[in-house]
Each structure stands twice: as structure tokens, then as C-alpha cells.
Design a protein around this motif. Structure first.
Motif, PDB file in Angstrom:
ATOM      1  N   ASN A   1      20.125  76.915 -47.029  1.00  0.00           N
ATOM      2  CA  ASN A   1      19.803  77.729 -48.193  1.00  0.00           C
ATOM      3  C   ASN A   1      19.720  79.206 -47.812  1.00  0.00           C
ATOM      4  O   ASN A   1      20.095  79.595 -46.700  1.00  0.00           O
ATOM      5  CB  ASN A   1      18.516  77.240 -48.859  1.00  0.00           C
ATOM      6  CG  ASN A   1      17.285  77.393 -47.972  1.00  0.00           C
ATOM      7  OD1 ASN A   1      17.289  78.150 -46.994  1.00  0.00           O
ATOM      8  ND2 ASN A   1      16.218  76.702 -48.321  1.00  0.00           N
ATOM      9  N   GLU A   2      19.196  80.023 -48.725  1.00  0.00           N
ATOM     10  CA  GLU A   2      19.217  81.472 -48.534  1.00  0.00           C
ATOM     11  C   GLU A   2      18.350  81.975 -47.395  1.00  0.00           C
ATOM     12  O   GLU A   2      18.492  83.124 -46.970  1.00  0.00           O
ATOM     13  CB  GLU A   2      18.805  82.177 -49.832  1.00  0.00           C
ATOM     14  CG  GLU A   2      17.361  81.974 -50.264  1.00  0.00           C
ATOM     15  CD  GLU A   2      17.130  80.641 -50.977  1.00  0.00           C
ATOM     16  OE1 GLU A   2      15.972  80.374 -51.356  1.00  0.00           O
ATOM     17  OE2 GLU A   2      18.099  79.868 -51.133  1.00  0.00           O
ATOM     18  N   ILE A   3      17.444  81.153 -46.859  1.00  0.00           N
ATOM     19  CA  ILE A   3      16.650  81.602 -45.705  1.00  0.00           C
ATOM     20  C   ILE A   3      16.950  80.791 -44.452  1.00  0.00           C
ATOM     21  O   ILE A   3      16.244  80.893 -43.449  1.00  0.00           O
ATOM     22  CB  ILE A   3      15.133  81.569 -46.000  1.00  0.00           C
ATOM     23  CG1 ILE A   3      14.654  80.155 -46.356  1.00  0.00           C
ATOM     24  CG2 ILE A   3      14.769  82.544 -47.089  1.00  0.00           C
ATOM     25  CD1 ILE A   3      13.143  80.053 -46.458  1.00  0.00           C
ATOM     26  N   GLY A   4      17.998  79.980 -44.496  1.00  0.00           N
ATOM     27  CA  GLY A   4      18.418  79.251 -43.299  1.00  0.00           C
ATOM     28  C   GLY A   4      17.819  77.877 -43.145  1.00  0.00           C
ATOM     29  O   GLY A   4      17.994  77.245 -42.093  1.00  0.00           O
ATOM     30  N   ASP A   5      17.111  77.398 -44.174  1.00  0.00           N
ATOM     31  CA  ASP A   5      16.549  76.050 -44.117  1.00  0.00           C
ATOM     32  C   ASP A   5      17.546  75.039 -44.681  1.00  0.00           C
ATOM     33  O   ASP A   5      18.335  75.352 -45.579  1.00  0.00           O
ATOM     34  CB  ASP A   5      15.246  75.972 -44.917  1.00  0.00           C
ATOM     35  CG  ASP A   5      14.100  76.689 -44.233  1.00  0.00           C
ATOM     36  OD1 ASP A   5      14.093  76.733 -42.987  1.00  0.00           O
ATOM     37  OD2 ASP A   5      13.216  77.210 -44.940  1.00  0.00           O
ATOM     38  N   ALA A   6      17.479  73.824 -44.166  1.00  0.00           N
ATOM     39  CA  ALA A   6      18.380  72.778 -44.626  1.00  0.00           C
ATOM     40  C   ALA A   6      18.052  72.365 -46.050  1.00  0.00           C
ATOM     41  O   ALA A   6      16.888  72.361 -46.462  1.00  0.00           O
ATOM     42  CB  ALA A   6      18.291  71.567 -43.707  1.00  0.00           C
ATOM     43  N   ASN A   7      19.075  72.015 -46.797  1.00  0.00           N
ATOM     44  CA  ASN A   7      18.887  71.500 -48.153  1.00  0.00           C
ATOM     45  C   ASN A   7      18.672  69.990 -48.066  1.00  0.00           C
ATOM     46  O   ASN A   7      19.612  69.201 -48.188  1.00  0.00           O
ATOM     47  CB  ASN A   7      20.115  71.819 -49.004  1.00  0.00           C
ATOM     48  CG  ASN A   7      20.296  73.306 -49.222  1.00  0.00           C
ATOM     49  OD1 ASN A   7      19.397  73.976 -49.712  1.00  0.00           O
ATOM     50  ND2 ASN A   7      21.450  73.837 -48.835  1.00  0.00           N
ATOM     51  N   ARG A   8      17.429  69.590 -47.830  1.00  0.00           N
ATOM     52  CA  ARG A   8      17.082  68.166 -47.727  1.00  0.00           C
ATOM     53  C   ARG A   8      15.977  67.854 -48.737  1.00  0.00           C
ATOM     54  O   ARG A   8      15.047  68.635 -48.915  1.00  0.00           O
ATOM     55  CB  ARG A   8      16.612  67.806 -46.317  1.00  0.00           C
ATOM     56  CG  ARG A   8      17.727  67.813 -45.277  1.00  0.00           C
ATOM     57  CD  ARG A   8      17.247  67.292 -43.934  1.00  0.00           C
ATOM     58  NE  ARG A   8      18.258  67.351 -42.907  1.00  0.00           N
ATOM     59  CZ  ARG A   8      19.039  66.335 -42.550  1.00  0.00           C
ATOM     60  NH1 ARG A   8      18.907  65.168 -43.160  1.00  0.00           N
ATOM     61  NH2 ARG A   8      19.935  66.478 -41.588  1.00  0.00           N
ATOM     62  N   ASP A   9      16.087  66.691 -49.365  1.00  0.00           N
ATOM     63  CA  ASP A   9      15.112  66.336 -50.398  1.00  0.00           C
ATOM     64  C   ASP A   9      14.608  64.905 -50.277  1.00  0.00           C
ATOM     65  O   ASP A   9      14.097  64.335 -51.235  1.00  0.00           O
ATOM     66  CB  ASP A   9      15.711  66.554 -51.786  1.00  0.00           C
ATOM     67  CG  ASP A   9      16.977  65.726 -52.019  1.00  0.00           C
ATOM     68  OD1 ASP A   9      17.375  64.964 -51.118  1.00  0.00           O
ATOM     69  OD2 ASP A   9      17.568  65.852 -53.110  1.00  0.00           O
ATOM     70  N   ALA A  10      14.745  64.306 -49.098  1.00  0.00           N
ATOM     71  CA  ALA A  10      14.269  62.929 -48.919  1.00  0.00           C
ATOM     72  C   ALA A  10      13.841  62.718 -47.466  1.00  0.00           C
ATOM     73  O   ALA A  10      14.349  63.372 -46.551  1.00  0.00           O
ATOM     74  CB  ALA A  10      15.351  61.926 -49.295  1.00  0.00           C
ATOM     75  N   ALA A  11      12.888  61.811 -47.285  1.00  0.00           N
ATOM     76  CA  ALA A  11      12.406  61.451 -45.948  1.00  0.00           C
ATOM     77  C   ALA A  11      12.371  59.939 -45.815  1.00  0.00           C
ATOM     78  O   ALA A  11      12.141  59.221 -46.782  1.00  0.00           O
ATOM     79  CB  ALA A  11      11.006  62.022 -45.721  1.00  0.00           C
ATOM     80  N   TYR A  12      12.615  59.472 -44.603  1.00  0.00           N
ATOM     81  CA  TYR A  12      12.452  58.045 -44.312  1.00  0.00           C
ATOM     82  C   TYR A  12      10.971  57.755 -44.094  1.00  0.00           C
ATOM     83  O   TYR A  12      10.265  58.528 -43.433  1.00  0.00           O
ATOM     84  CB  TYR A  12      13.220  57.658 -43.048  1.00  0.00           C
ATOM     85  CG  TYR A  12      14.714  57.617 -43.207  1.00  0.00           C
ATOM     86  CD1 TYR A  12      15.358  56.439 -43.587  1.00  0.00           C
ATOM     87  CD2 TYR A  12      15.494  58.746 -42.968  1.00  0.00           C
ATOM     88  CE1 TYR A  12      16.746  56.391 -43.715  1.00  0.00           C
ATOM     89  CE2 TYR A  12      16.878  58.711 -43.102  1.00  0.00           C
ATOM     90  CZ  TYR A  12      17.492  57.526 -43.474  1.00  0.00           C
ATOM     91  OH  TYR A  12      18.862  57.482 -43.618  1.00  0.00           O
ATOM     92  N   VAL A  13      10.495  56.643 -44.637  1.00  0.00           N
ATOM     93  CA  VAL A  13       9.147  56.158 -44.349  1.00  0.00           C
ATOM     94  C   VAL A  13       9.315  54.869 -43.543  1.00  0.00           C
ATOM     95  O   VAL A  13      10.026  53.953 -43.960  1.00  0.00           O
ATOM     96  CB  VAL A  13       8.353  55.877 -45.638  1.00  0.00           C
ATOM     97  CG1 VAL A  13       6.950  55.359 -45.278  1.00  0.00           C
ATOM     98  CG2 VAL A  13       8.245  57.142 -46.488  1.00  0.00           C
ATOM     99  N   LYS A  14       8.659  54.819 -42.379  1.00  0.00           N
ATOM    100  CA  LYS A  14       8.757  53.648 -41.506  1.00  0.00           C
ATOM    101  C   LYS A  14       7.354  53.180 -41.124  1.00  0.00           C
ATOM    102  O   LYS A  14       6.414  53.966 -41.088  1.00  0.00           O
ATOM    103  CB  LYS A  14       9.553  53.968 -40.242  1.00  0.00           C
ATOM    104  CG  LYS A  14      10.976  54.430 -40.500  1.00  0.00           C
ATOM    105  CD  LYS A  14      11.847  54.403 -39.275  1.00  0.00           C
ATOM    106  CE  LYS A  14      11.419  55.357 -38.200  1.00  0.00           C
ATOM    107  NZ  LYS A  14      12.405  55.488 -37.108  1.00  0.00           N
TER     108      LYS A  14
END
Length: 409
Positions: free
Chosen positions: A379-392
Motif C-alpha cells: 500500500n501507500e506506506i509500504g505495508d502488505a495488503n493482507r486481510d486474513a490470518a490463520y488460526v491454529k
């Protein structure tokens, strides 16, 4: 705190400026046999591009740092060359140990600048990433964070990127999961002075309180080896869950103490607990542990399974690599993320058409790469466009991970 930060920044600037002379050269300024030279993987003769591995191999996060570095090393074994500007370059990995320590991180970052790295990968641990980031920024060398989740890593700069989700997201996912479990009181135990631990603890606490939950906060100093009083306090406060985003070393001790006091309370944690050390500590014990993370080796996609098969074979083929993976072939998310980070770096080098760090920095903004952990863009500040996490969840019978869910906020 301001004085301490000023001292660190001054040291960072001094070291970085002292390194500029060697930044654009192909030759390392330190001879290969010099005790101060960074460790490098041998590269064939010819045109060489250097990628830095900025990871802890010692200190509180040494175990995780070694496993993160393994992912990049495996990626290098899969693709040891890259086409840049119509020429084939051999990729040389230059690895330094930042010691899980902010001050040592400044020195380690300077070593990578001095070695002439075009781009740097790491670090496991947000605090040391923030400290090293000052040096990389002054030298104009881009860095790709792999699992450093604290927002401050990329805030206020244009040279640090990252391919992982952030702690505000991760903390909210964990708080949502705790609330969905029916938890009403959470005991949040963090380490003093640890940016990752205190940061993730804060974001979890804020999200959990917004959902109507009660938070009891506690923190422990560096060097703590006995967590009995903390676990006792959690039980006395009527906590339904313990949330403790810590290093694996502290995590193992906390797990032992929860088990010793009769278990009962589920333990929640972030990505640092996604480690075989946690599996070994929990195996055979009456405990419940759930974590959020970036990858699950049970992912059935062809890309993920090819990686899982190849990485396991590669790790088991060498005793040193197996030892660095905690004498296990279990794949933690950090290794998969580092594998992807290496290929993101190659994409940037190809797009830049140059080994010049500034050109690579510019190219990183437009990278669009799909790896074993999913699609990666910034994105505009260099962070990844991620919207999900694995739960284990830990399977305490056989010491393995059970996939629970892929969850957003």
C-alpha cells in the motif's frame, strides 16, 4: 526514553555514514577471513547481487530468527540467479546476527550496508527492525520486513516495506476470537521494553475492551524465568484467557507454569508462538493454545504443497539446517514468509533493471507477486495488503498444529 532514542539514532547515523564508502562497491570492505566481516553464502564467480539477511541468531528471538533465515536460504537454493538489465547475476546472501537487541541491530545493519547489499530481508522482531531501519534509511538501502508486525517499522519512511499483516489487525483478530469463545476477562501478559510484545498486547486489549471484555494487564522484565506468580494472578483475577505475545523462550516457561497450576485457561498468542518450541513445550500437557499466523503447512494449494515438500527435504538433508529448525521438519510461517520475501526482492531487482539500492527501492512499490503465503502487493506506506490470518491450535497429544480457521476482523 527520549535520551535513549537520541543515543541510538546518533550511533545509527555515525555507523551508517562510516559505511557509505563501501555501499556502491562490489568488493566487501572487510576481507572474507576478517572476524568482523558478515557471514556470506558462497556465490559463483561472475556478476553478483547481494541480498542482506538481517536476523537474530542469538538472544531471545534467536530460534525464530534462524528459522526465518532458513526460508530465504531455501529460496536461494531454488533460484540462485536473477536476470537484471539483460544480465544474469548470481544472488549472494549476506547474513548478520542482530542479536535480538536494538543496539546490536544498529551495528548489524551497518555491516549489511558496508557489504554493498542492494536490498535487505528481515528482521524477526519489530524492535530491532525499527532500530536497524534508521541505518538502512540513511544509506538508501531498502528493507523488506518478513514478520515484523509493529506499525512503527514502516511509519514515517519510504524505504522499509513488509509482507506480513500488522499488529492492529492481528490483535483485533485475536480479540474477536477470544470474545467468540465466550471469554469475558483476559489476562494480558507482555514483556517490558519489547515493541512487539507491548504493541500487540495493546491492540488486543483495546479491541477486547471494545467488545465488552475486561482486561487485566501485567508485564514482566527481561530475564524473567519464573512465571508462577503471573499465572497465579491470572487465576485469582478470574481470567477466562491468557494473552501473552512473547518470545518463544518466555512462552515455553509460561506454558509450563499454566500446566503446573492445573491448566484451565486457554492461552492465546500471536505469530511468535507459531514455532516447534511451543509444540514441544505443550506436548503431553493439559493446556489449550491458539495462535494467529501467516501460513499453515496443511494448505492444500499446489504452490504451498510444492514448497512444503521441498523445504522439508532440504532441511532434513543437512544436519546444521535441521538443528536451526529446532531439530524438526515442522514448517513455521516465518520460513514460508521469508521464502516469499526473497522472491519479492528478486521481482524488485528485475523491475529495477539495476543493483542500485535506490532503483530497487523505487521498484518495490509496484511489485505484484503471488507466493506460497498468497498475493503480495504494497500500500501507500509500504505495508502488505493482507486481510486474513490463520488460526491454529496445538494438538497436545502428538505435538502438532491443528488448523482452526482463516479469520479476518
Amino acid at each position: 526514553m527520549k535520551l535513549k532514542k537520541a543515543i541510538v539514532l546518533t550511533l545509527a547515523l555515525a555507523l551508517a555514514l562510516g559505511c557509505f564508502a563501501g555501499c556502491g562497491q562490489k568488493q566487501d570492505s572487510a576481507a572474507p577471513d576478517s572476524p568482523t566481516a558478515p557471514a556470506t553464502d558462497a556465490a559463483p564467480a561472475g556478476d553478483v547481487v547481494k541480498i542482506g539477511i538481517f536476523e537474530p541468531a542469538s538472544g531471545d528471538n534467536g530460534a525464530g530468527g534462524k528459522q526465518e533465515a532458513l526460508g530465504a536460504k531455501y529460496a536461494n537454493s531454488v533460484q540462485p540467479t536473477v536476470e537484471i538489465g539483460g544480465k544474469t547475476y548470481n544472488v549472494e546472501l549476506v547474513q548478520v546476527d542482530n542479536g535480538s537487541d536494538n543496539a546490536k541491530g544498529v551495528t548489524a545493519a551497518s555491516e549489511l550496508v558496508n557489504a554493498g547489499c542492494s536490498v535487505v530481508l528481515g528482521s524477526y522482531g519489530s524492535g530491532v527492525s525499527i532500530a536497524g531501519g534508521e541505518v538502512f534509511g540513511q544509506a538508501g538501502v531498502p528493507a523488506i520486513g518478513i514478520t515484523c508486525t509493529n506499525p512503527q517499522v514502516t511509519e514515517g519512511n519510504t524505504h522499509y516495506f513488509r509482507i506480513c499483516f500488522l499488529d492492529p489487525f492481528q490483535g483485533t483478530v485475536l480479540a474477536t476470537y477470544a470474545a467468540d469463545m465466550g471469554a469475558q476477562t483476559a489476562y494480558v501478559l507482555t514483556k517490558q521494553g519489547d515493541d512487539y510484545s507491548t504493541g500487540l498486547g495493546y491492540y488486543f486489549s483495546e479491541a477486547f475492551k471494545e467488545k465488552g471484555g475486561k482486561v487485566v494487564e501485567a508485564n514482566f522484565p527481561d530475564g524473567t524465568a519464573d512465571f508462577s506468580s503471573y499465572v497465579t494472578n491470572a487465576k485469582n483475577e478470574g481470567a477466562d484467557v491468557i494473552f501473552s505475545p512473547t518470545s518463544t523462550e518466555a512462552a515455553a516457561l509460561i506454558i509450563d507454569q499454566v500446566a503446573a497450576q492445573g491448566g484451565g485457561m486457554p492461552m492465546l498468542a500471536g505469530d511468535t508462538w507459531d514455532n516447534s518450541i511451543i509444540l514441544n513445550a505443550a506436548k503431553g500437557k493439559d493446556v489449550s493454545i491458539l495462535v494467529t499466523t501467516f501460513f499453515d503447512e496443511g494448505d492444500t494449494s499446489e504452490t504451498a504443497q510444492d514448497f512444503v515438500k521441498g523445504f522439508k527435504e532440504w532441511v532434513k538433508a543437512d544436519a546444521n539446517r535441521l538443528a536451526e529448525n529446532n531439530n524438526s521438519d515442522v514448517i513455521i510461517a516465518n520460513s514460508a514468509m521469508a521464502y516469499d520475501a526473497y522472491f519479492v526482492a528478486l521481482e524488485a531487482l528485475k523491475a529495477a533493471g539495476s543493483t542500485d539500492p535506490k532503483a530497487v527501492n523505487e521498484a518495490l512499490w509496484k511489485v505484484d507477486y503471488t507466493g506460497v503465503t498468497g498475493p503480495i502487493t504494497f500500500n501507500e506506506i509500504g505495508d502488505a495488503n493482507r486481510d486474513a490470518a490463520y488460526v491454529k491450535e496445538v494438538n497436545t497429544e502428538d505435538g502438532s498444529w491443528n488448523f482452526v480457521a482463516v479469520q479476518g476482523v
